[in-house]
Design an enzyme around this catalytic site. Structure first.
Site, PDB file in Angstrom:
ATOM      1  N   CYS A 288      -6.229  -1.319  -4.665  1.00  0.00           N
ATOM      2  CA  CYS A 288      -5.434  -2.530  -4.384  1.00  0.00           C
ATOM      3  C   CYS A 288      -4.918  -2.462  -2.942  1.00  0.00           C
ATOM      4  O   CYS A 288      -4.381  -1.436  -2.512  1.00  0.00           O
ATOM      5  CB  CYS A 288      -4.263  -2.652  -5.358  1.00  0.00           C
ATOM      6  SG  CYS A 288      -4.777  -2.810  -7.074  1.00  0.00           S
TER       7      CYS A 288
ATOM      8  N   ASN B 238       6.643  -4.842  -1.635  1.00  0.00           N
ATOM      9  CA  ASN B 238       7.385  -3.792  -0.929  1.00  0.00           C
ATOM     10  C   ASN B 238       6.592  -3.299   0.274  1.00  0.00           C
ATOM     11  O   ASN B 238       5.366  -3.246   0.234  1.00  0.00           O
ATOM     12  CB  ASN B 238       7.649  -2.612  -1.870  1.00  0.00           C
ATOM     13  CG  ASN B 238       8.622  -2.979  -2.962  1.00  0.00           C
ATOM     14  OD1 ASN B 238       9.705  -3.478  -2.685  1.00  0.00           O
ATOM     15  ND2 ASN B 238       8.232  -2.767  -4.204  1.00  0.00           N
TER      16      ASN B 238
ATOM     17  N   GLU C  41       4.384  12.019  -7.989  1.00  0.00           N
ATOM     18  CA  GLU C  41       5.761  11.536  -7.882  1.00  0.00           C
ATOM     19  C   GLU C  41       6.145  10.770  -9.148  1.00  0.00           C
ATOM     20  O   GLU C  41       5.310  10.120  -9.764  1.00  0.00           O
ATOM     21  CB  GLU C  41       5.893  10.601  -6.673  1.00  0.00           C
ATOM     22  CG  GLU C  41       5.666  11.328  -5.351  1.00  0.00           C
ATOM     23  CD  GLU C  41       5.902  10.437  -4.139  1.00  0.00           C
ATOM     24  OE1 GLU C  41       6.543  10.913  -3.190  1.00  0.00           O
ATOM     25  OE2 GLU C  41       5.444   9.274  -4.127  1.00  0.00           O
TER      26      GLU C  41
ATOM     27  N   CYS D  31       9.788   6.377 -14.614  1.00  0.00           N
ATOM     28  CA  CYS D  31       8.480   5.824 -14.262  1.00  0.00           C
ATOM     29  C   CYS D  31       7.552   6.997 -13.961  1.00  0.00           C
ATOM     30  O   CYS D  31       7.819   7.781 -13.052  1.00  0.00           O
ATOM     31  CB  CYS D  31       8.642   4.929 -13.034  1.00  0.00           C
ATOM     32  SG  CYS D  31       7.080   4.339 -12.354  1.00  0.00           S
TER      33      CYS D  31
ATOM     34  N   CYS E 174       7.989  -0.092  -6.465  1.00  0.00           N
ATOM     35  CA  CYS E 174       6.617  -0.400  -6.890  1.00  0.00           C
ATOM     36  C   CYS E 174       5.648  -0.322  -5.720  1.00  0.00           C
ATOM     37  O   CYS E 174       5.876  -0.931  -4.677  1.00  0.00           O
ATOM     38  CB  CYS E 174       6.527  -1.822  -7.438  1.00  0.00           C
ATOM     39  SG  CYS E 174       7.425  -2.049  -8.938  1.00  0.00           S
TER      40      CYS E 174
ATOM     41  N   CYS F 242      -1.115  -1.456  -1.998  1.00  0.00           N
ATOM     42  CA  CYS F 242      -0.482  -0.343  -2.722  1.00  0.00           C
ATOM     43  C   CYS F 242      -0.735   1.005  -2.036  1.00  0.00           C
ATOM     44  O   CYS F 242      -1.877   1.340  -1.699  1.00  0.00           O
ATOM     45  CB  CYS F 242      -1.026  -0.307  -4.148  1.00  0.00           C
ATOM     46  SG  CYS F 242      -0.297   0.991  -5.154  1.00  0.00           S
TER      47      CYS F 242
ATOM     48  N   SER G 266      -0.901  -6.312 -14.081  1.00  0.00           N
ATOM     49  CA  SER G 266      -0.683  -6.607 -12.663  1.00  0.00           C
ATOM     50  C   SER G 266      -1.642  -7.719 -12.275  1.00  0.00           C
ATOM     51  O   SER G 266      -2.821  -7.474 -12.040  1.00  0.00           O
ATOM     52  CB  SER G 266      -0.967  -5.355 -11.830  1.00  0.00           C
ATOM     53  OG  SER G 266      -0.102  -4.314 -12.241  1.00  0.00           O
TER      54      SER G 266
ATOM     55  N   CYS H 250      -5.476   7.384  -6.975  1.00  0.00           N
ATOM     56  CA  CYS H 250      -5.931   6.232  -7.764  1.00  0.00           C
ATOM     57  C   CYS H 250      -7.176   5.685  -7.088  1.00  0.00           C
ATOM     58  O   CYS H 250      -7.283   5.722  -5.872  1.00  0.00           O
ATOM     59  CB  CYS H 250      -4.825   5.171  -7.777  1.00  0.00           C
ATOM     60  SG  CYS H 250      -5.269   3.654  -8.653  1.00  0.00           S
TER      61      CYS H 250
HETATM   62  N1  SAH Z   1      -2.318   0.870 -11.779  1.00  0.00           N
HETATM   63  C1  SAH Z   1      -1.382   0.237 -12.666  1.00  0.00           C
HETATM   64  C2  SAH Z   1      -0.037   0.942 -12.678  1.00  0.00           C
HETATM   65  C3  SAH Z   1       0.738   0.806 -11.408  1.00  0.00           C
HETATM   66  S1  SAH Z   1       2.170  -0.085 -11.756  1.00  0.00           S
HETATM   67  C4  SAH Z   1      -1.270  -1.227 -12.335  1.00  0.00           C
HETATM   68  O1  SAH Z   1      -1.904  -1.666 -11.397  1.00  0.00           O
HETATM   69  O2  SAH Z   1      -0.622  -1.947 -13.074  1.00  0.00           O
HETATM   70  C5  SAH Z   1       2.780  -0.444 -10.164  1.00  0.00           C
HETATM   71  C6  SAH Z   1       2.960  -1.922  -9.961  1.00  0.00           C
HETATM   72  O3  SAH Z   1       3.379  -2.147  -8.607  1.00  0.00           O
HETATM   73  C7  SAH Z   1       1.663  -2.696 -10.134  1.00  0.00           C
HETATM   74  O4  SAH Z   1       1.947  -3.951 -10.668  1.00  0.00           O
HETATM   75  C8  SAH Z   1       1.201  -2.810  -8.705  1.00  0.00           C
HETATM   76  O5  SAH Z   1       0.264  -3.834  -8.531  1.00  0.00           O
HETATM   77  C9  SAH Z   1       2.509  -3.080  -8.006  1.00  0.00           C
HETATM   78  N2  SAH Z   1       2.482  -2.832  -6.576  1.00  0.00           N
HETATM   79  C10 SAH Z   1       1.630  -2.056  -5.874  1.00  0.00           C
HETATM   80  N3  SAH Z   1       1.934  -2.070  -4.563  1.00  0.00           N
HETATM   81  C11 SAH Z   1       3.008  -2.870  -4.445  1.00  0.00           C
HETATM   82  C12 SAH Z   1       3.808  -3.249  -3.343  1.00  0.00           C
HETATM   83  N4  SAH Z   1       3.552  -2.816  -2.104  1.00  0.00           N
HETATM   84  N5  SAH Z   1       4.853  -4.084  -3.587  1.00  0.00           N
HETATM   85  C13 SAH Z   1       5.136  -4.490  -4.834  1.00  0.00           C
HETATM   86  N6  SAH Z   1       4.427  -4.148  -5.920  1.00  0.00           N
HETATM   87  C14 SAH Z   1       3.358  -3.348  -5.722  1.00  0.00           C
END
Ligand code: SAH
Length: 343
Positions: free
Chosen positions: A116, A290, A92, A105, A333, A119, A214, A112
Site C-alpha cells: 500500500c 498519517n 512493533e 494493537c 495507523c 503505509c 481497509s 508486509c
Molecule cells: N494489513 C492490514 C492490517 C493493517 S491495519 C490492513 O491493511 O487492513 C492498519 C490500517 O492503517 C489499515 O487500514 C491501513 O490501510 C491504514 N493505514 C496505513 N497507512 C496509513 C497512513 N499513513 N495513515 C492512515 N492510515 C493508514
C-alpha cells in the site's frame, strides 16, 4: 529449527505430552504457565518435572519476544513497544488507553508484502510470518510491562493478517481460550486490505471477531493506484464477501477509509462510498492519512474531513473520525515499520 510451544492449543499440547510418555494433566499445567501466568521460561514452571522439560526442549522452545524499547506519547499516553524476536528480527506493537478499556494493537508479520502506497509497514517488503505464539506474546509482554488489564486486541499493526491466515486464526482462538486470557472474540478485531477468499473463509471459522476492511477508495481505478491488492480483487468482490461475512456471523463490519487530500476525499467520493455501503450493516472509520516520511500523501483539513463525514451521515451511514493515538511516537495507523538492529 525447534517448534514454538506457545503456538500449540491445549489438545495439541496434550498429544505432544502423551507422545513423550508423560501424564496428560501436565499439558494443562504448562498451558497455564504460558497463557495464564504469562511465563516464557521453562525454569520458572515450578510444578513441572525437569525430566519432562528436558524431553520437551528437544523439539520445542518458547519463541522469545523481548522488549527492546518502549516509547510513550506525551499527548495521549499511548505506548509503542519494539520487540526483538529469536532471529533478531523486530516487530512493533501499541498499547492504548480508552474509556472503555485498554487496547493492544499487534503486528502479524515482520514486514508486509501488500505494498500500500501510503503505509510505512510495507517498506522493505515481507520478511516472515509471526507464529501464533509470537503474536500472543506481544499482548502478554505488554500486560506484564504495564501491569494493566487488556480488554481489546486489534490485529492492525505491521503485516496483512490474511496473508498469515492459519497463524492469525490460531492466535485468535488461543487469545479467547478460557484457560488463557479469555478475551472474548467480540473484543478482537482483525483488519484486512481485502483478500477476498480469506474473508469468506474467515466467515466460516465460527469466531465472533470483528472484521475491518481497509477500503480507502470508492472505485477500482483509484484503489489500484494506492493499493496493489486491488489488482487482484475488485471492490465489488470485497463488498460481496462482506455481505457473506455478515450473513454468516451477524457481526457488523468496520470499513477503514484513510482520507487522502485530492485522492479520495471529494464530495463525489462520499456519495460513491455511501452507495457502496448502503446495504451493509457497517461502521465507517475515517482516518485522516498519517504522515510517513517516504510518502507525499497529505491529509485533508479538519473541515474537509468533517464535511466528508457529514455527507456520509446524511446518507445514513454510521461513521466516526478515528481519534488518532500516538502520532508523536510514530505509533498511529500506517506508521509502524520494520526496525533493524541498533535503530
Ligand atoms: N494489513 C492490514 C492490517 C493493517 S491495519 C490492513 O491493511 O487492513 C492498519 C490500517 O492503517 C489499515 O487500514 C491501513 O490501510 C491504514 N493505514 C496505513 N497507512 C496509513 C497512513 N499513513 N495513515 C492512515 N492510515 C493508514
Amino acid at each position: 529449527m525447534k517448534r514454538d510451544l506457545r503456538s500449540l492449543n491445549l489438545n495439541e499440547l496434550e498429544e505432544e505430552i502423551v507422545a513423550l510418555d508423560e501424564k496428560k494433566f501436565r499439558a494443562i499445567q504448562i498451558f497455564d504457565w504460558m497463557h495464564n501466568k504469562l511465563i516464557d521460561d521453562f525454569s520458572q514452571m515450578s510444578n513441572v518435572p525437569n525430566s519432562l522439560i528436558d524431553k520437551l526442549s528437544e523439539s520445542f522452545m518458547i519463541y522469545p519476544v523481548k522488549k527492546e524499547k518502549m516509547q510513550e506519547s506525551q499527548i495521549d499516553g499511548t505506548r509503542k513497544y519494539l520487540f526483538r524476536l529469536h532471529d533478531d528480527e523486530y516487530v512493533e506493537s501499541v498499547f492504548m488507553r480508552y474509556s472503555h478499556g485498554n487496547s493492544v494493537c499487534v503486528s502479524s508479520q515482520v514486514g508486509c508484502r501488500m505494498g500500500c502506497k501510503f503505509c510505512a509497514s510495507t517498506i522493505g517488503g515481507l520478511v516472515r510470518n509471526l507464529t501464533a505464539g509470537e503474536i500472543l506474546a506481544e499482548v502478554y509482554e505488554i500486560i506484564k510491562d504495564t501491569k494493566e488489564r487488556v480488554s481489546n486486541v486489534v490485529i492492525m499493526g505491521t503485516g496483512e493478517p490474511f496473508d498469515n491466515y492459519e497463524n492469525v486464526v490460531k492466535f485468535i482462538r488461543l487469545l479467547s481460550d478460557e484457560k488463557g486470557l479469555n478475551i472474548s472474540g467480540r473484543n478482537i478485531t482483525v483488519s484486512t486490505c481485502g483478500i477476498v477468499p480469506k474473508i469468506r473463509q474467515f466467515a466460516k471459522e465460527n469466531l465472533s471477531a470483528t472484521l475491518a476492511i481497509s477500503l480507502h477508495a470508492t472505485n477500482d481505478e483509484t484503489r489500484r493506484q494506492i493499493m496493489p491488492v486491488a489488482l487482484s480483487y475488485s471492490i465489488e468482490e470485497i463488498i460481496d464477501a462482506c455481505a457473506y461475512f455478515f450473513d454468516k456471523t451477524k457481526r457488523r463490519l468496520t470499513f477503514e477509509y484513510s482520507l487522502i487530500a485530492g485522492v479520495n476525499d471529494s464530495d463525489k467520493n462520499a456519495e460513491e462510498l455511501s452507495k457502496l455501503l448502503r446495504n451493509l450493516n457497517c461502521h465507517v472509520n475515517l482516518i485522516p492519512v498519517n504522515p510517513v516520511t517516504e510518502t507525499a500523501f497529505k491529509s485533508p483539513s479538519k473541515e474537509a474531513a468533517l464535511s466528508f463525514k457529514n455527507k456520509l451521515e446524511k446518507n445514513h451511514i454510521n461513521v466516526t473520525i478515528r481519534r488518532e493515538m500516538g502520532r508523536d511516537i510514530d505509533g498511529a495507523c500506517g506508521q509502524l515499520r520494520r526496525r533493524i538492529k541498533n535503530l
